[in-house]
Motif scaffolding. Structure first.
Motif, PDB file in Angstrom:
ATOM      1  N   ILE A 122     -17.352 140.548  26.182  1.00 48.50           N
ATOM      2  CA  ILE A 122     -15.781 140.720  26.124  1.00 48.50           C
ATOM      3  C   ILE A 122     -15.206 139.174  26.729  1.00 48.50           C
ATOM      4  N   VAL A 123     -15.734 138.662  27.643  1.00 52.27           N
ATOM      5  CA  VAL A 123     -15.302 137.555  28.011  1.00 52.27           C
ATOM      6  C   VAL A 123     -14.901 136.559  26.783  1.00 52.27           C
TER       7      VAL A 123
ATOM      8  N   LEU B 170     -15.135 137.010  23.529  1.00 54.66           N
ATOM      9  CA  LEU B 170     -13.910 137.565  22.689  1.00 54.66           C
ATOM     10  C   LEU B 170     -12.666 137.360  23.153  1.00 54.66           C
ATOM     11  N   LEU B 171     -12.296 137.711  24.070  1.00 52.25           N
ATOM     12  CA  LEU B 171     -10.715 137.607  24.789  1.00 52.25           C
ATOM     13  C   LEU B 171     -10.609 136.201  24.958  1.00 52.25           C
TER      14      LEU B 171
ATOM     15  N   ALA C 182     -10.611 134.654  20.459  1.00 50.60           N
ATOM     16  CA  ALA C 182      -9.577 135.375  19.848  1.00 50.60           C
ATOM     17  C   ALA C 182      -8.912 134.459  18.763  1.00 50.60           C
TER      18      ALA C 182
ATOM     19  N   ARG D  45      -4.567 138.227  19.556  1.00 51.45           N
ATOM     20  CA  ARG D  45      -4.605 139.138  20.101  1.00 51.45           C
ATOM     21  C   ARG D  45      -3.380 140.377  19.974  1.00 51.45           C
TER      22      ARG D  45
ATOM     23  N   PRO E 277     -11.462 145.764  24.928  1.00 51.36           N
ATOM     24  CA  PRO E 277     -11.168 144.430  24.657  1.00 51.36           C
ATOM     25  C   PRO E 277     -11.431 144.207  22.938  1.00 51.36           C
TER      26      PRO E 277
ATOM     27  N   PHE F 118      -8.428 144.943  21.248  1.00 48.80           N
ATOM     28  CA  PHE F 118      -7.522 144.096  21.268  1.00 48.80           C
ATOM     29  C   PHE F 118      -7.509 143.128  20.582  1.00 48.80           C
ATOM     30  N   VAL F 119      -8.683 142.597  19.993  1.00 49.13           N
ATOM     31  CA  VAL F 119      -9.080 141.431  19.330  1.00 49.13           C
ATOM     32  C   VAL F 119      -9.376 141.525  17.742  1.00 49.13           C
TER      33      VAL F 119
END
Length: 539
Positions: free
Chosen positions: A227-228, A230-231, A234, A238, A313, A316-317
């Motif tokens: 998740i870190v 991907l966020l 991005a 987003r 997450p 969001f992406v």
């Protein structure tokens, strides 16, 4: 014995707990919530439930929790079934579907945990069904539930290994976009995965506790890193909070919006099914009447939280959905990783973390399936049971049952040669069969006014009726729900073959019942004793 009381022998669990609470017999240590049973006491408990101790008791609560968590394998399970939720609603189905099913699964796990604390045996659901039914229907209830549970264990194992095989081949497409995996290549990788899980279960049995414990740490670390990454990257941008929490698009499914949401719940329902399978390891746990129920409930709580942390997450992406649904491998997550990170190598790194979780799930699911097969064979529920019920003293493993489970799963893989919808069939059958096997003991307990579990070491107390009724209603609805295809109009690819596979196993079970089990299968040993004895009146 009267129909409203437990069999005389199985009262030992409750009597031991009550004596510990009242201070009789062995005194519980100050500050402890329950009496810690010695190995001899636990073995005596098992004998009074009709079985001798054949497996080595070496597992604790953390190991069982790890096994349950490994079988559910949240990041892996939600990744391999992502196409279902994307087809049937997208973000709303992914997020709220997961939340809803997590809460219902917690009710289901708590219902089973309560019963397991009264009957902590590897027989699991089929033993519980026998003891919670009236003597007249005990054997048939046990037989029916045993087959549902066994088939559920087999198909969960098949689906986990098959999903992993698809992901491995999908990894190739990260670097060679024109590569299209063939059916035979997928099946061969699937068989290789099964053989690997078989060998680890055979030769690494003494290390399963360590393996299941490592699984907890690996999964937590993998989720954080994914998740870190991907966020932070991005590359496709987003989405807003409004998109993540309220966007719903069922246009890919063809179903009306409301129904599409429910069909899409299969993603969450399939992932959150493994908690009941760990009951098959009760005879390898040091304090099964306490530790196994705790592991069931805690694993669902941990899985529910993990799923939200992992999925939100991703929403969001989330890149364009249509290309994800059109991948040749039928597994959109690798392409999602590549699109979001903008790097094939980066996507491969994230996928490797998911495949690590798959490794634990593949081994753990086969462990549970083999123990379930062994336990049911011990009471004569499977054809040629005398072959499958033996435990190898050198390895402390029921090798024949392990082999049978592996072979059945291997044969199921042949379905993929005829239809690429085989994976959805496995997930559907696994969810339906395990759901049915979970619901039946709970329903029996409800119909008998929860008399047998009123003094359970793991008690639901005054909330028992509400939790049990919720469990039965949801499972009844889900059985019908997960026979529907994920999209219409139906094509050979989108067809849901769960009902076909379910009917095939039902036919085998029905034929065996008519030919042999109707006359010879009497259920667990204690239930046979209960049925043969004259009524006993307790003072």
């Amino acid at each position: 014995m009267s129909d409203t009381h437990l069999a005389e022998k199985t009262h030992h669990v409750l009597e031991t707990t009550r004596s510990a609470r009242s201070g009789d017999g062995h005194h519980a240590e100050k500050g402890h919530a329950h009496h810690i049973l010695s190995d001899v006491e636990v073995e005596h408990q098992l004998e009074e439930m009709g079985y001798k101790q054949e497996m080595k008791r070496s597992l604790g609560m953390v190991a069982v929790l790890g096994l349950s968590f490994a079988i559910m394998a949240v990041p892996f399970g939600t990744s391999t079934t992502l196409n279902i939720a994307l087809t049937d609603g997208g973000p709303v189905t992914i997020l709220y579907g997961w939340t809803f099913v997590s809460l219902v699964s917690l009710a289901m796990a708590a219902s089973l945990a309560e019963i397991c604390s009264v009957y902590p045996t590897s027989g699991g659901v089929y033993y519980w069904a026998a003891m919670l039914s009236t003597p007249k229907y005990s054997a048939f209830s046990s037989y029916l539930t045993g087959w549902l549970g066994t088939v559920g264990n087999w198909t969960v194992t098949a689906s986990i290994n098959f999903g992993g095989a698809q992901l491995i081949l999908a990894a190739v497409t990260l670097f060679h976009e024109d590569y299209v995996p063939t059916a035979w290549q997928t099946v061969l990788v699937y068989w290789a995965a099964l053989i690997g899980a078989f060998l680890i279960n055979l030769y690494g049995n003494r290390h399963l506790e360590m393996l299941n414990t490592v699984c907890l740490y690996w999964t937590a670390a993998a989720v954080i890193m994914i998740i870190v990454t991907l966020l932070a990257t991005a590359k496709t941008g987003r989405h807003s909070g409004a998109y993540a929490f309220s966007h719903f698009d069922a246009s890919f499914s063809g179903w009306p919006n409301g129904w599409a949401f429910f069909v899409g719940l299969l993603q969450a329902a399939y992932t959150l099914t493994g908690y009941g399978m760990v009951a098959a390891l009760c005879e390898e746990v040091k304090e099964p009447q306490i530790e196994v129920p705790r592991a069931m409930v805690f694993s669902v709580i941990a899985a529910g939280i993990t799923g939200l942390v992992y999925l939100l997450p991703i929403i969001f992406v989330l890149p364009d959905i249509e290309p994800l649904l059109n991948v040749a491998s039928l597994q959109p997550m690798p392409l999602l990783y590549k699109t979001v990170t903008g790097s094939a190598a980066g996507a491969m790194g994230l996928l490797t973390l998911i495949l690590g979780i798959w490794f634990f799930a593949a081994v753990g699911s086969l462990t549970a399936a083999s123990r379930c097969t062994w336990a049911f064979s011990r009471d004569g529920g499977i054809p040629f049971s005398h072959w499958w019920k033996t435990v190898n003293p050198k390895y402390d493993v029921p090798i024949p049952a392990l082999g049978l489970s592996t072979i059945v799963c291997a044969l199921l893989g042949l379905i993929y040669l005829g239809s690429s919808a085989a994976f959805n069939a496995f997930t559907g059958v696994a969810t339906i069969c395990l759901g049915c096997s979970y619901a039946f003991p709970v329903l029996c307990s409800l119909l008998r006014r929860r008399e047998q579990v009123k003094d359970a070491p793991f008690s639901l107390g005054k909330f028992g009726y509400v939790i049990n009724i919720t469990t039965v209603i949801w499972i009844t609805f889900s059985i019908l729900l997960f026979c529907f295809p994920t999209a219409i109009p139906v094509t050979p690819t989108s067809m849901n073959y769960a009902s076909v596979v379910f009917a095939g196993f039902s036919l085998i079970a029905g034929i065996w019942y008519l030919v042999n089990a109707r006359k010879h299968y009497k259920g667990p040993m204690v239930s046979q004793h209960r049925n043969e004895q004259a009524p006993v009146h307790h003072t």
